[in-house]
Each structure stands twice: as C-alpha cells, then as structure tokens.
Design an enzyme around this catalytic site. Structure first.
Site, PDB file in Angstrom:
ATOM      1  N   ALA A 111       5.654 -11.965  11.533  1.00 27.93           N
ATOM      2  CA  ALA A 111       6.869 -12.699  11.163  1.00 27.93           C
ATOM      3  C   ALA A 111       7.974 -12.354  12.144  1.00 27.93           C
ATOM      4  O   ALA A 111       7.844 -11.415  12.946  1.00 27.93           O
ATOM      5  CB  ALA A 111       7.305 -12.324   9.751  1.00 27.93           C
ATOM      6  N   LYS A 112       9.032 -13.089  12.130  1.00 32.36           N
ATOM      7  CA  LYS A 112      10.229 -12.740  12.905  1.00 32.36           C
ATOM      8  C   LYS A 112      11.399 -13.485  12.295  1.00 32.36           C
ATOM      9  O   LYS A 112      11.216 -14.519  11.652  1.00 32.36           O
ATOM     10  CB  LYS A 112      10.062 -13.168  14.375  1.00 32.36           C
ATOM     11  CG  LYS A 112      10.879 -12.344  15.330  1.00 32.36           C
ATOM     12  CD  LYS A 112      10.233 -11.003  15.567  1.00 32.36           C
ATOM     13  CE  LYS A 112      11.006 -10.134  16.510  1.00 32.36           C
ATOM     14  NZ  LYS A 112      10.254  -8.929  16.873  1.00 32.36           N
ATOM     15  N   GLY A 113      12.591 -12.956  12.510  1.00 32.31           N
ATOM     16  CA  GLY A 113      13.787 -13.633  12.010  1.00 32.31           C
ATOM     17  C   GLY A 113      14.890 -13.548  13.034  1.00 32.31           C
ATOM     18  O   GLY A 113      14.843 -12.731  13.962  1.00 32.31           O
TER      19      GLY A 113
END
Ligand code: NAD
Length: 422
Positions: A111-113
């Site tokens: 994931a990444k944000g």
C-alpha cells in the site's frame, strides 16, 4: 527538483520495476490473467481534506491511499506528504511494497498513501489538523486487519502518533496496531530506527560469505549519511570493515585508511553535514560512486548508478540502501561485469520487517527487547537473501531478477490458492 524532473524519475522507477515484473513473469511462466490483475491496484481512494488554517481560512488538500494487492495479508506502506505527490506515484510505490513484503515473506500486501502539501509551510497545528482529518477520511479502508500505514517522505513518528490517536478516538479504545513507526512510548518498536541500515548490513554479510569477501579486511563507500547510510556505516565498521568514504547532499569525504566514524559523527552533529570533515579529503558524490572499494552502498537517492558511471564502478558488491539507485541500463552493465547487486526490495526491506514486528507487538500488547528485534531481523534478512540467492543460481539471473521472481511467485501462489472471487 522541478515538477517535470520529479515525474521523469518516478516514471523511470515504475518502468524499471514493471520491466522486472514482466521478465520474472515470463521466467515463471505466470498465468497472463494473474499478471493482468497484478498490474492494477486493488483499491485507490482519493479524498479531499478540508483544514482550518491558523489565520481562520479554510484550505482543501487532496490525499490518496492505494492498496495494491491483499492476497498475502493486510496492506502495508508509508504515507508521504509532498507538494508533487500524485496518484500515479502512489500506485507505483504501492506495487513496489507488494514485492518488498513478499521477498522478505511478511504476511502483507503493498500500500502507499500521500497528501499533496508542503509540510515545511504548515504550522504544527495545521499539520496535526491535516493529519487527523486525512486519517478520518481514509479510516474506511485502514485498520490493523486491513491496511497499516507507516512514515515515508516528510512524515515521522509524531505524525504516526496523531494517526494512531485519531483512529483510536473513533473506535473508543487504543489501537496501536493501526500504524507502525510510532514513538516507543505509545507502542513503537525497539530497533525500528536502525532497522533499514542494519538489514542492509545483514544482507551484505550473507553476500560477503558467498563472494569470499572477508569483511574484517574489506572497504566500503556509502553515499547518503542519513538514517540508512549512517547505521550501515557504523554496523560495517563494527564488523571490522574500513569505511573509506561517505557523503550527503553537501558533498563527501574520503580517507583510504578508513574514516574515524566517532569523529565524523561529532563533526556532523556540529555542522549538520559530513562535507568538510577534516579527517579526510573532499570527494564529490559523482566521484564517490567509482571509488576503489569492496562494498558500495548507495543510500541517498534514486538513479545514481547510470549507464555512464557503471563501467567505472570498482566495488565487488553493491547493496542498495536507497530505493531505485541503479538504472536498468546500469544494472545490466554491472551484471555483465560480474558485480553483485543486492537489490533494493531485498537490501532495504529491514524497515518494513521491523514494522511488521511492531504490528505484531501491538496486536499482542507484548513488547520485545532490542536484542530480540535484531535477532529476528537478522533471521528474516538472512533467510530471504538465501532464497533469492538460490533462485539466482538455479536460473542464472541477477539477484534483482531472482528477487522479483521470488516475490511474484509468492504473491501469485497466494492468489491462485484463494481463487478469483466470485
Ligand atoms: P535520510 O533523509 O535520513 O538520509 C538521506 C541522506 O541522503 C542524507 O544524508 C542526505 O543529505 C543525503 N542526500 C540527499 N541528497 C543527496 C545527494 N544528491 N547526494 C548524496 N547524498 C544525498 O533518508 P533515509 O531514511 O536514510 O533514506 C535514504 C534512502 O533509503 C531513500 O532512498 C529511502 O527511500 C530509502 N529507504 C529508507 C528506509 C527507511 O526506513 N528509512 C527504508 C527503505 C528505503
């Protein structure tokens, strides 16, 4: 860096990773349908984040959270605050996290944000309100069983504490396992700060024993003397290795007899940089890459080993502390010259490994000693190195190709076993 330069670098990073995935898929004979699924993120959320600024006005920021693949467990990846972050970059970085978690066999997807903002221009109060509202907006997809954020560019333990508190407030009880990279006082893990640099050195030890490099009689050059580079330097020195050159954004210092790291650290604490340290002579970041040494650790930026300087690299072993420091063309040149490269998704995975340990400790409310963390980290890094090395030997490919093959194999097996819903 300007916007265009930033986009180009991002594009290169994504393209290089995507090429490795395609090559690995071909080698593994991967079902083309599975590859199609893996080329897209599972979920991508865009949120708007209204924030009351200190002067009473309202600003609206844009934020992203992307989950690439959840076949092996909940999603894991950092959150970056940067004026030039965008959805394309976040998707690419989420994919890389899937491969990194799979290489070191921790039960996570990637994931990444990101939030488009310039944190240097926000007051602490504005930063806190931005973080809390962003957390609230993405709380529909994050959680200890769903997706566990961590620090990335311009976010830190302070920001993780606000995320943890906001999520906990919404649930009515403390939920330490919703983020990692927290301060120790509220459930952070011992050894997390040093984990990435330490992990780099654990993989160097594994490689050295196979290449016949005696670390106690070896030399190392380290580009980037930040969190990763400085820990790698001190751990290598602890093994008897002579660290002959280090650098940061202001320049480097070289001493063929080995740098006195205690003196260097004191100098850096005083001046904010290693450049100008009197215990050696000045060396530029460009020249540092081609210095004579056994081990080269790029631990600063991407794309620093290129087709232009790769023919001049004189190290026997390159351990990628940074993400994407070697371009695709340079990678082929190094491989052709018989120089072993421990790829980023393996070499610098120590950070996410100890993040996993922090999550486990948070879920159990049972905290480990630093020795225990380091022991478990060493085991993970060494086992992962061995698996990658075995594949490299069996298929006669580079360590990078082997790492992507291992990752892709693990993720695609999980997908096959779970089947396609419905
Ligand atoms: P950091 O900010 O602590 O240190 C970066 C260092 O690089 C600083 O010393 C900085 O001065 C130096 N630097 C910046 N520009 C440079 C240039 N042009 N030439 C030479 N040096 C330069 O960052 P960090 O956490 O040590 O991360 C370093 C690299 O490792 C990044 O690529 C990062 O993505 C990667 N990485 C970090 C972690 C982690 O847990 N910290 C995990 C995985 C990967």
């Amino acid at each position: 860096m300007n916007l265009e330069g930033h986009a180009r670098k991002r594009h290169e990073l994504l393209e290089a990773a995507s090429r490795q995935v395609d090559l690995a898929a071909r080698k593994l004979g991967l079902n083309p349908g599975l590859l199609k699924i893996l080329k897209e993120p599972k979920r991508a959320l865009t949120v708007s984040i209204p924030v009351r600024m200190d002067d009473g006005s309202i600003e609206v920021f844009r934020g992203f959270r992307v989950q690439h693949n959840l076949s092996r467990g909940p999603a894991k990846g950092g959150i970056r605050y940067h004026p030039e972050v965008d959805m394309e970059e976040v998707v690419a970085l989420a994919m890389l996290m899937t491969w990194k978690c799979a290489v070191v066999d921790i039960p996570y997807g990637g994931a990444k944000g990101g939030v488009i903002c310039d944190p240097k221009r926000l007051s602490p109060g504005e930063l806190e309100r931005l973080t809390r509202r962003f957390t609230s907006e993405i709380s529909i997809i994050i959680g200890p069983e769903k997706d566990i954020p961590a620090p990335d560019v311009y976010t830190n333990p302070r920001v993780m504490a606000w995320i943890m508190d906001t999520f906990s407030m919404q649930h009515g009880f403390s939920v330490p396992a919703v983020v990692t990279g927290k301060p120790i006082e509220i459930g952070g893990s011992e050894g997390r700060n040093e984990a990435t640099g330490r992990g780099v050195v654990f993989t160097i030890e594994e490689a050295a024993s196979r290449l016949g490099i005696d670390l106690a009689a070896s030399t190392a050059v380290i580009q980037g003397y930040g969190n990763v580079g400085s820990v790698a330097a001190s751990d290598l020195a602890g093994l008897g290795c002579r660290v002959v050159a280090v650098s940061d954004s202001r320049g480097g210092v070289y001493n063929e007899k080995g740098l006195d790291l205690a003196g260097l650290n004191a100098y850096k604490a005083r001046t904010g940089s290693v450049a100008g340290y009197p215990g050696g002579q000045a060396v530029s970041n460009a020249d540092l890459i081609t210095l004579e040494c056994d081990i080269l650790v790029p631990a600063a930026l991407e794309n620093v080993i290129t087709e232009e300087n790769a023919p001049g690299v004189r190290a026997r072993l390159v351990a990628e502390g940074a993400n994407g420091p070697t371009t695709h063309g340079a990678d082929e040149i190094l491989y052709g010259r018989g120089i072993t490269v421990i790829p980023d998704i393996l070499a610098n995975a120590g950070g996410v490994v100890v993040s996993y340990f922090e999550w486990v400790q948070g879920l159990q409310n049972f905290y480990w000693t630093k020795d225990e963390v380091n022991r478990q980290l060493r085991r993970r890094m060494a086992d992962s190195f061995r698996e990658v090395y075995r594949l490299k030997e069996r298929h006669r490919v580079s360590m990078r190709q082997a790492a992507y093959m291992l990752a892709l194999d693990r993720v695609s097996r999980a997908m096959e076993l779970r089947g396609l819903y419905p």
